[in-house]
Design a protein around this motif. Structure first.
Motif, PDB file in Angstrom:
ATOM      1  N   THR A 320       0.826  -1.400   0.047  1.00 56.07           N
ATOM      2  CA  THR A 320       0.339   0.470  -0.278  1.00 56.07           C
ATOM      3  C   THR A 320       0.979   1.460   0.109  1.00 56.07           C
ATOM      4  N   PHE A 322       0.639   3.576   1.839  1.00 54.26           N
ATOM      5  CA  PHE A 322       0.850   3.256   3.055  1.00 54.26           C
ATOM      6  C   PHE A 322       2.050   2.500   3.901  1.00 54.26           C
ATOM      7  N   GLY A 323       2.938   2.156   3.012  1.00 55.37           N
ATOM      8  CA  GLY A 323       3.617   1.193   3.905  1.00 55.37           C
ATOM      9  C   GLY A 323       3.741   0.161   3.938  1.00 55.37           C
ATOM     10  N   GLY A 324       2.074  -1.124   4.221  1.00 54.96           N
ATOM     11  CA  GLY A 324       2.230  -2.321   4.848  1.00 54.96           C
ATOM     12  C   GLY A 324       1.532  -2.782   4.175  1.00 54.96           C
ATOM     13  N   PHE A 325       1.087  -3.839   3.766  1.00 60.29           N
ATOM     14  CA  PHE A 325       0.585  -5.049   2.473  1.00 60.29           C
ATOM     15  C   PHE A 325      -0.855  -5.503   2.946  1.00 60.29           C
ATOM     16  N   ARG A 326      -1.560  -5.815   2.144  1.00 63.06           N
ATOM     17  CA  ARG A 326      -2.844  -6.162   2.181  1.00 63.06           C
ATOM     18  C   ARG A 326      -3.243  -6.471   0.933  1.00 63.06           C
TER      19      ARG A 326
ATOM     20  N   ALA B  44      -6.906  -2.915   8.457  1.00 64.32           N
ATOM     21  CA  ALA B  44      -6.871  -4.151   7.184  1.00 64.32           C
ATOM     22  C   ALA B  44      -6.851  -3.221   5.953  1.00 64.32           C
ATOM     23  N   ARG B  45      -7.042  -2.243   5.451  1.00 64.85           N
ATOM     24  CA  ARG B  45      -6.358  -2.358   3.695  1.00 64.85           C
ATOM     25  C   ARG B  45      -5.711  -1.283   3.808  1.00 64.85           C
ATOM     26  N   TYR B  46      -4.670  -0.558   4.591  1.00 69.93           N
ATOM     27  CA  TYR B  46      -3.584  -0.143   5.162  1.00 69.93           C
ATOM     28  C   TYR B  46      -2.533  -0.876   5.177  1.00 69.93           C
ATOM     29  N   GLY B  47      -2.617  -1.757   5.702  1.00 74.03           N
ATOM     30  CA  GLY B  47      -2.102  -3.067   6.673  1.00 74.03           C
ATOM     31  C   GLY B  47      -1.618  -2.345   8.054  1.00 74.03           C
TER      32      GLY B  47
END
Lengths: 340, 385
Positions: A320, A322-326, B44-47
């Motif tokens: 993402t 934002f730096g996370g995964f999904r 959840a969406r942005y992890g």
């Protein structure tokens, strides 16, 4: 004679008599004009050279019929051309079939037919046969169009849904979500005045440029219509039995589309496109294909958005912004009904 | 998008993540519940969980109005919509909520019910005005955020003397649910629930203010931080909660100062008081009947109350017995710990309430995070770059 300005389609226009003859000649033949239609047969003959052909068909029920950047007519031409082009094939001929609701304004029908004529001439793909039916009021919604098309696949190319391999590059030809949000912006009960224009366009020119640059290094292509690129990538993943890893930061989204999606709680990844393609290409071909796309007017914003990865679960994963995964999943149920 | 992108800045998020990691005491765990489905969806969406240290954990609360709407209310709405004179106006996410034995409003529509998706209460009013021969019922649902628009619709209908408009009122109150979770005897009996702090609702708090949470913070000695729905808001709220716990404090703090004040929107509150009364009890899917947790139209507006006007009957319907929604909604279990999760229960065929709306804990986990359920890290180093 037809009173195109103020008249309406009535049941006699589908009854096979003189009224139907007038409708077909004054509206459809006039708009699509070509030697095949002028010949006046129930079918059209054309010669083909040897090789592989593709054939496709598609129905169009978009609501509203007219939207910024197009209408049901241009959409019916572009959509079917694009389905042919996704096999890297050169589209040759189209057919068009109309189911018209009794009471539909002739002026609107003419406008739609003319828009189809323009789209088909600009694309260089003539509409060479067709059909007209009229149904009672309430049995359809204005007009539904069905188009079919045939095309020739260049020698040596054989694009298949199961051809994606780990390491392959994933390319998008431009910004996503434009068509879906353009249609959405004109829905009667949704009054946002956003300047969003549908991306509806024929992609065979862009595809020809890509094929010239990449040839067999193009594994497969898809136009991400209903369900958006999320559905397209999940489809390819399950057909090729691979996963995807894409990067949200690299996916082009127009600010006005992002804003409209935000307002409605939609994800641009799920929103329909009508003039974009997703290509999976061997890594060694990605650069040349991207360069060829960017040199074409319909691929100026083409971008490398990720890679194919080995994955038994066929997950489409996204890092993402934002730096996370999904996970990027199929949509459950219908997000935007009657978008094409 | 101005004023939105700023709150989705990955670089700033990393900065906050480092601060959280730096001050979080490795010798203990921090278990925080985000009450709102909006926060669950953002996490959840942005992890966001990928950015948090292992000992800072998020528990997903029941704050998704579609999820906690009991099946009996859906069944009652379906029965109403099947009446030939009724036009039922609903928000789109209600369409697929499962009733008993596979029924839904979507299926009722296919069977001939006149059900229309609206984007605001004003759309429903417009339909009532344009089609005076139809009995137009608005399916009102939501927490304190969506209650003021319903009050406005009622006010407008009265002013315009609309005789064919009524409201099926399903508005619920968040403080009642938070109270129930913190005090839940079942959860205490299970002994596994541990909530160290709460992320308070965003939009709800814009209406009710932060004051109502002061009671919980005080009575249960739990810090509460009211936070916005953007990912940076949530990260900052987590940092504020960790700080409070490290300091041994349990105050109500407001991260969402750009929209929320201590007293909230008093004008909206006054309108609510004009038109709505507390129900003595209202059933929440998964949580059961909670005292003073729902609203109904005040008696003088009975003629606009669809339940009265059409003598609607709400029966109590039970969820699938294997469904763990109740435990998940209280934070006792995680979505992947339910036997139905991802097997028979998916967003395409939801069995329990948490899988219904994209804000539900199970749906969010399934849609964005299910690689976690398989014990897989994103990518797991298998990408061939």
């Amino acid at each position: 004679m037809l009173n195109v300005e103020n008249g309406r389609v009535d049941l006699s226009h589908g009854a096979g008599g003189r009224a139907m003859r007038h409708l077909i000649e004054d509206i459809f033949h006039d708009a699509f004009d070509n030697i095949w239609l002028r010949a006046g047969n129930d079918q059209s003959a054309f010669a083909v050279s040897g090789g592989r052909m593709v054939m496709t068909t598609d129905g169009y029920v978009v609501s509203p019929l007219f939207f910024p950047g197009g209408d049901i007519g241009s959409l019916a031409v572009h959509g079917t051309i694009n389905d042919i082009a996704m096999a890297a094939a050169r589209p040759l001929y189209l057919s068009a079939s109309f189911i018209i609701e009794e009471g539909f304004p002739l002026a609107d029908l003419k406008r739609i037919a003319e828009s189809m004529g323009v789209a088909s001439r600009e694309a260089g793909v003539p509409i060479i046969t067709g059909d007209t039916k009229v149904v009672e009021r309430g049995k359809a919604d204005g007009v539904f169009i069905s188009t079919a098309g045939v095309g020739m696949v260049p020698d040596g190319l054989d694009l298949r849904a199961d051809a994606a391999r780990p390491g392959d590059a994933v390319i998008i030809s431009g910004s996503i979500g434009d068509h879906g949000m353009a249609v959405m912006s004109k829905r009667e009960n949704l009054e946002f005045e956003a300047a969003i224009v549908s991306d509806s366009a024929p992609l065979h020119g862009l595809v020809a440029a890509m094929a010239e640059a990449g040839g067999r290094l193009i594994r497969l292509m898809r136009d991400p219509t209903r369900g958006g690129i999320a559905a397209t990538l999940n489809e390819i993943a399950s057909q090729s039995k691979v996963g995807f890893h894409i990067d949200e930061n690299t996916i082009p989204v127009k600010p006005e589309v992002a804003a409209a999606c935000e307002l409605l709680g939609l994800d641009p990844l799920n929103v329909a496109n009508e003039g974009k393609l997703v290509a999976v290409a061997a890594p060694e071909g990605a650069e040349a294909i991207l360069a060829a796309m960017r040199a074409h007017p319909l691929g100026r914003e083409a971008a490398l958005i990720g890679r194919v990865v080995a994955d038994d679960d066929c997950f489409v994963q996204m890092s993402t912004s934002f730096g996370g995964f999904r996970i990027v999943d199929w949509l459950s149920g219908e997000q935007l009904p009657r978008i094409c | 998008m101005k004023y939105i992108d700023e709150y989705r800045d990955g670089r700033l998020a990393n900065g906050i993540a480092h601060q959280i990691a730096a001050i979080a005491d490795a010798a203990r765990a921090y278990d925080f519940m985000e009450f709102c489905g909006g926060h669950t969806h953002t996490i959840a969406r942005y992890g966001l969980e990928d950015l948090l240290p292992d000992n800072v954990r998020m528990i997903h609360g029941p704050g998704c109005p579609v999820c906690v709407l009991p099946m009996g209310r859906i069944e009652a709405a379906i029965a109403l919509a099947m009446r030939s004179e009724i036009t039922l106006c609903i928000y789109g996410d209600l369409m697929r909520v499962p009733g008993t034995s596979g029924s839904s409003l979507l299926k009722a529509k296919a069977a001939g019910a006149d059900i229309r998706i609206v984007y605001s209460t004003l759309d429903a009013l417009r339909i009532a005005e344009a089609e005076p021969e139809r009995e137009v019922v608005f399916f009102a649902i939501g927490f304190e955020t969506t209650t003021p628009p319903t009050a406005l619709a009622l006010k407008t209908a009265i002013a315009k003397k609309l005789g064919n408009f009524s409201i099926f009122c399903n508005h619920m109150l968040t403080p009642a649910a938070i109270h129930n979770i913190l005090e839940n005897p079942d959860a205490r009996k299970l002994g596994t629930i541990k909530i160290d702090g709460l992320i308070g609702p965003a939009h709800v708090s814009a209406v009710i203010g932060t004051k109502p949470y002061e009671f919980f913070a005080e009575k249960f000695c739990k810090p509460v931080v009211v936070a916005g729905f953007e990912p940076l808001d949530v990260m900052q709220a987590i940092l504020m909660l960790v700080r409070q716990i490290n300091d041994g404090r349990h105050a109500v703090e407001n991260q969402y100062i750009r929209a929320v004040t201590r007293l909230g929107n008093e004008k909206a509150q006054a309108e609510l008081a004009n038109f709505f009364d507390l129900r003595e009890s209202f059933e929440w899917r998964g949580l059961g009947a909670l005292p003073y947790s729902g609203l109904r139209l005040r008696p003088q507006y009975e003629v606009y109350d669809a339940e009265k006007r059409f003598s609607m009957v709400t029966s109590r319907a039970r969820d699938n017995s294997a469904c763990e929604c109740a435990a998940i909604l209280c934070g006792v279990k995680k979505p992947a710990e339910c036997k139905l999760f991802g097997t028979v229960c998916t967003p395409d065929t939801p069995m329990g309430s948490c899988m219904v709306s994209s804000e539900g804990a199970c749906a969010a986990h399934w849609t964005y995070r299910r690689f976690r359920a398989k014990g897989r890290l994103a990518d797991a180093g298998r990408a061939v770059a």
